[in-house]
Write a protein that holds these residues in place. Structure first.
Motif, PDB file in Angstrom:
ATOM      1  N   THR A 154     -31.074  27.934 -17.375  1.00 35.05           N
ATOM      2  CA  THR A 154     -29.990  28.336 -18.276  1.00 35.05           C
ATOM      3  C   THR A 154     -29.270  29.590 -17.781  1.00 35.05           C
ATOM      4  OG1 THR A 154     -31.498  29.718 -19.556  1.00 35.05           O
ATOM      5  CG2 THR A 154     -31.265  27.433 -20.256  1.00 35.05           C
ATOM      6  N   ILE A 210     -22.301  34.790 -18.404  1.00 32.30           N
ATOM      7  CA  ILE A 210     -22.955  36.094 -18.547  1.00 32.30           C
ATOM      8  C   ILE A 210     -23.580  36.504 -17.212  1.00 32.30           C
ATOM      9  CG2 ILE A 210     -24.800  37.390 -19.687  1.00 32.30           C
ATOM     10  CD1 ILE A 210     -24.360  35.603 -22.135  1.00 32.30           C
ATOM     11  N   VAL A 238     -23.799  11.670  -2.614  1.00 37.52           N
ATOM     12  CA  VAL A 238     -24.917  11.375  -1.710  1.00 37.52           C
ATOM     13  C   VAL A 238     -25.807  10.345  -2.404  1.00 37.52           C
ATOM     14  CG1 VAL A 238     -26.965  12.327  -0.582  1.00 37.52           C
ATOM     15  CG2 VAL A 238     -24.820  13.609  -0.574  1.00 37.52           C
ATOM     16  N   GLU A 264     -19.612  16.852  -2.584  1.00 35.85           N
ATOM     17  CA  GLU A 264     -19.631  16.942  -4.045  1.00 35.85           C
ATOM     18  C   GLU A 264     -19.293  15.581  -4.640  1.00 35.85           C
ATOM     19  OE1 GLU A 264     -20.361  19.057  -6.634  1.00 35.85           O
ATOM     20  OE2 GLU A 264     -19.688  17.327  -7.802  1.00 35.85           O
ATOM     21  N   LYS A 265     -20.159  15.115  -5.530  1.00 34.15           N
ATOM     22  CA  LYS A 265     -19.899  13.777  -6.078  1.00 34.15           C
ATOM     23  C   LYS A 265     -18.738  13.774  -7.072  1.00 34.15           C
ATOM     24  CE  LYS A 265     -23.112  13.590  -9.959  1.00 34.15           C
ATOM     25  NZ  LYS A 265     -24.161  12.833 -10.617  1.00 34.15           N
ATOM     26  N   GLY A 317     -21.382  26.605  -7.706  1.00 31.72           N
ATOM     27  CA  GLY A 317     -21.356  27.970  -7.176  1.00 31.72           C
ATOM     28  C   GLY A 317     -22.422  28.197  -6.117  1.00 31.72           C
ATOM     29  N   HIS A 318     -23.645  27.737  -6.372  1.00 30.14           N
ATOM     30  CA  HIS A 318     -24.740  28.031  -5.441  1.00 30.14           C
ATOM     31  C   HIS A 318     -24.540  27.329  -4.096  1.00 30.14           C
ATOM     32  CE1 HIS A 318     -27.554  30.212  -8.143  1.00 30.14           C
ATOM     33  NE2 HIS A 318     -26.816  29.597  -9.066  1.00 30.14           N
ATOM     34  N   ASN A 332     -20.517  26.987 -17.858  1.00 25.36           N
ATOM     35  CA  ASN A 332     -21.411  28.004 -18.431  1.00 25.36           C
ATOM     36  C   ASN A 332     -20.633  29.094 -19.147  1.00 25.36           C
ATOM     37  OD1 ASN A 332     -21.584  30.717 -16.694  1.00 25.36           O
ATOM     38  ND2 ASN A 332     -21.047  29.012 -15.365  1.00 25.36           N
ATOM     39  N   THR A 333     -21.372  29.984 -19.778  1.00 26.65           N
ATOM     40  CA  THR A 333     -20.740  31.020 -20.610  1.00 26.65           C
ATOM     41  C   THR A 333     -20.617  32.357 -19.868  1.00 26.65           C
ATOM     42  OG1 THR A 333     -22.932  31.282 -21.578  1.00 26.65           O
ATOM     43  CG2 THR A 333     -21.307  30.060 -22.864  1.00 26.65           C
ATOM     44  N   GLY A 348     -28.199  30.634 -14.147  1.00 24.52           N
ATOM     45  CA  GLY A 348     -27.946  30.787 -12.714  1.00 24.52           C
ATOM     46  C   GLY A 348     -26.548  31.212 -12.327  1.00 24.52           C
ATOM     47  N   PHE A 349     -25.613  31.247 -13.256  1.00 22.66           N
ATOM     48  CA  PHE A 349     -24.252  31.658 -12.864  1.00 22.66           C
ATOM     49  C   PHE A 349     -24.281  33.074 -12.290  1.00 22.66           C
ATOM     50  CE2 PHE A 349     -20.195  33.768 -13.927  1.00 22.66           C
ATOM     51  CZ  PHE A 349     -19.372  33.041 -13.086  1.00 22.66           C
ATOM     52  N   LYS A 350     -24.983  33.930 -12.989  1.00 27.68           N
ATOM     53  CA  LYS A 350     -25.069  35.347 -12.586  1.00 27.68           C
ATOM     54  C   LYS A 350     -25.652  35.526 -11.192  1.00 27.68           C
ATOM     55  CE  LYS A 350     -27.942  36.143 -16.012  1.00 27.68           C
ATOM     56  NZ  LYS A 350     -28.207  34.733 -16.411  1.00 27.68           N
ATOM     57  N   ASN A 405     -22.602  22.608 -13.732  1.00 22.22           N
ATOM     58  CA  ASN A 405     -22.865  23.740 -14.635  1.00 22.22           C
ATOM     59  C   ASN A 405     -21.995  24.950 -14.338  1.00 22.22           C
ATOM     60  OD1 ASN A 405     -24.856  22.215 -15.753  1.00 22.22           O
ATOM     61  ND2 ASN A 405     -26.510  23.150 -14.599  1.00 22.22           N
ATOM     62  N   THR A 406     -21.547  25.072 -13.077  1.00 20.28           N
ATOM     63  CA  THR A 406     -20.760  26.258 -12.720  1.00 20.28           C
ATOM     64  C   THR A 406     -19.503  26.359 -13.579  1.00 20.28           C
ATOM     65  OG1 THR A 406     -21.659  26.255 -10.495  1.00 20.28           O
ATOM     66  CG2 THR A 406     -19.569  27.419 -10.798  1.00 20.28           C
TER      67      THR A 406
END
Ligand SMILES: Cc1cc2nc3c(=O)[nH]c(=O)nc-3n(C[C@H](O)[C@H](O)[C@H](O)COP(=O)(O)OP(=O)(O)OC[C@H]3O[C@@H](n4cnc5c(N)ncnc54)[C@H](O)[C@@H]3O)c2cc1C
Length: 414
Positions: free
Chosen positions: A365, A79, A207, A64-65, A42-43, A76-77, A367-369, A72-73
């Motif tokens: 834990t 929130i 990379v 993207e490998k 996402g980031h 994640n859960t 960073g999605f938000k 993690n994107t």
């Protein structure tokens, strides 16, 4: 606005996955990009999107490998909240939360943002004091939160046991416009928008080296060959240390596994997100009816992307105390991701010792938000060399001792 069903979203993913769209294409030979972003989480994707949308930089590749959102994107859960204590954190997380409000319209892609409300339970006197302090800070920062009574908690979440034997519920920090979104749709939506701007989203492209000359980046060595660029953004979460090593500097980051699980689907029974940080577990209900449950991070550094039995036991035990009705539910799926933890539990968005290499990591834990706000700020930093949102999140803070201590808001929370 065109609307997409869950099936359309899944079809889109498959399309990217199988390489039918532009998103799969290989780099054109001899092409030099204005900017390369490593990591299509996402980031990374949000950074590329805002480079194009806000700064007109469209000669961009995202490498993207694995596959889109496979880090993690997509693990994640989901929130989303912005009730952080420090001003710099509240600014970037609230920027992100507000961008989530209109993301489906902005990207013309349904990311299923659901501002259903997030509550963080206070189960000790210490937590009451901490959350009241955060609510006061949030009021000054313009972030809408309030400290609510146990009775209000019960009325919002009828399935909760507020008289638990070990830790009764004493109140909660409540953010009514916090919530959830569909995680992989966020990655797919950004990827499609980047692709439509003419950017190259290149999957299965790892990379393996970073070329530098006279202290400045030249390009990256990849499993598909050398690709040259003028600017480079490293946005690889748990693999930050590995990439920084390739660029010749070290990062104050540790990588640990964090895990989550979902139950079998049940009828709708809880329409808010509940986090119980003292007993340590948190839960929400997905649109499919599964109870989405998050646990703790491993206590040792590692690169595993799977769960461990002791954590599941610990998490489920904590949640059964808080929600006795889940005691007979079956577990459906269980997984892990590699999160990137800093000492102050705040992210790093920064220039680096190598000219024109920028780094975005340390979301740990939670960073999605932050994805849209982080992408917005990182793009500004890469395009102009400065962003008011990233100012305090630079690498220098570790030398100067100017930590942004969010261990209460982010240490065990999400
Ligand atoms: C179980 C779990 C639950 C979580 N719950 C929440 C939550 O409820 N709310 C919340 O806000 N946050 C949560 N998080 C944290 C959140 O998922 C992350 O902070 C966020 O997704 C990080 O996004 P990213 O884009 O930085 O990283 P990622 O999505 O991990 O993307 C990084 C990408 O870089 C790629 N990459 C790595 N090395 C290379 C290389 N050499 N070459 C090319 N590509 C490379 C990876 O394959 C990966 O796809 C949770 C995390 C986990 C694991």
């Amino acid at each position: 606005m065109k609307r997409y069903s869950v099936f359309a979203v899944a079809r889109e993913a498959l399309r990217y996955h199988q390489g039918w769209g532009r998103a799969w294409r290989s780099p054109e030979p001899q092409k030099k990009y204005e900017a390369i972003i490593i990591g299509a989480g996402g980031h990374g994707l949000a950074t590329a999107y805002y480079l194009g949308k806000n700064h007109g930089l469209k000669n961009v590749a995202i490498l993207e490998k694995g596959w889109l959102g496979g880090g993690n994107t997509g693990r994640n859960t989901t929130i989303i909240r912005s009730n952080y204590l420090q001003d710099a954190s509240a600014a970037i997380y609230e920027k992100a939360r507000s961008l989530y409000e209109t993301m489906s319209q902005d990207l013309n892609y349904n990311v299923m943002f659901s501002p259903r409300g997030v509550m963080m339970l206070a189960q000790t006197q210490h937590e009451i004091r901490g959350y009241k302090r955060t609510a006061h800070a949030n009021a000054l920062q313009g972030v809408s939160t309030e400290f609510i009574t146990p009775e209000r908690v019960k009325s919002l979440v009828p399935i909760i046991n507020i008289d638990g034997p070990r830790y009764p519920v004493l109140g909660a920090l409540w953010q009514p416009r916090g919530g959830t979104a569909r995680h992989d749709a966020v990655a797919w939506g950004y990827a499609r928008a980047c692709s439509e701007m003419g950017m190259d989203v290149i999957q299965q492209c790892e990379v393996t080296g970073i070329r530098r000359q006279n202290g400045q980046v030249q390009g990256v060595e990849t499993s598909k060959g050398l690709i040259e660029c003028e600017k480079l953004g490293i946005v690889v979460a748990g693999h930050t240390g590995v990439l920084a090593d390739m660029a010749g500097f070290r990062m104050p980051i540790e990588s640990v596994a964090l895990q989550a699980l979902v139950s079998e689907p049940i009828k709708p029974c809880m329409d808010v997100v509940v986090m119980a940080n003292t007993v340590h577990g948190y839960m929400s209900q997905s649109d499919k009816g599964e109870m989405v449950i998050g646990g703790g991070a491993d206590g040792f550094n590692n690169y595993t992307q799977r769960g461990s039995f002791h954590h599941v036991e610990e998490t489920v035990r904590a949640l059964i105390e808080t929600f006795p009705i889940i005691s007979r539910l079956k577990m459906l799926r269980w997984w892990g991701g590699i999160v990137d933890m800093t000492g102050d539990r705040s992210p790093i968005l920064s220039t680096t010792p190598v000219k024109n290499i920028f780094i975005n990591c340390g979301w740990g834990t939670g960073g999605f938000k932050a994805i849209p706000g982080s992408g917005w700020a990182m793009a500004e930093l890469m395009a102009t060399g400065h962003s008011s949102l990233t100012e305090e999140f630079g690498l220098n803070r570790f030398k100067e001792g100017k930590f942004i201590d969010e261990s209460v808001a982010a240490g065990v929370a999400h």
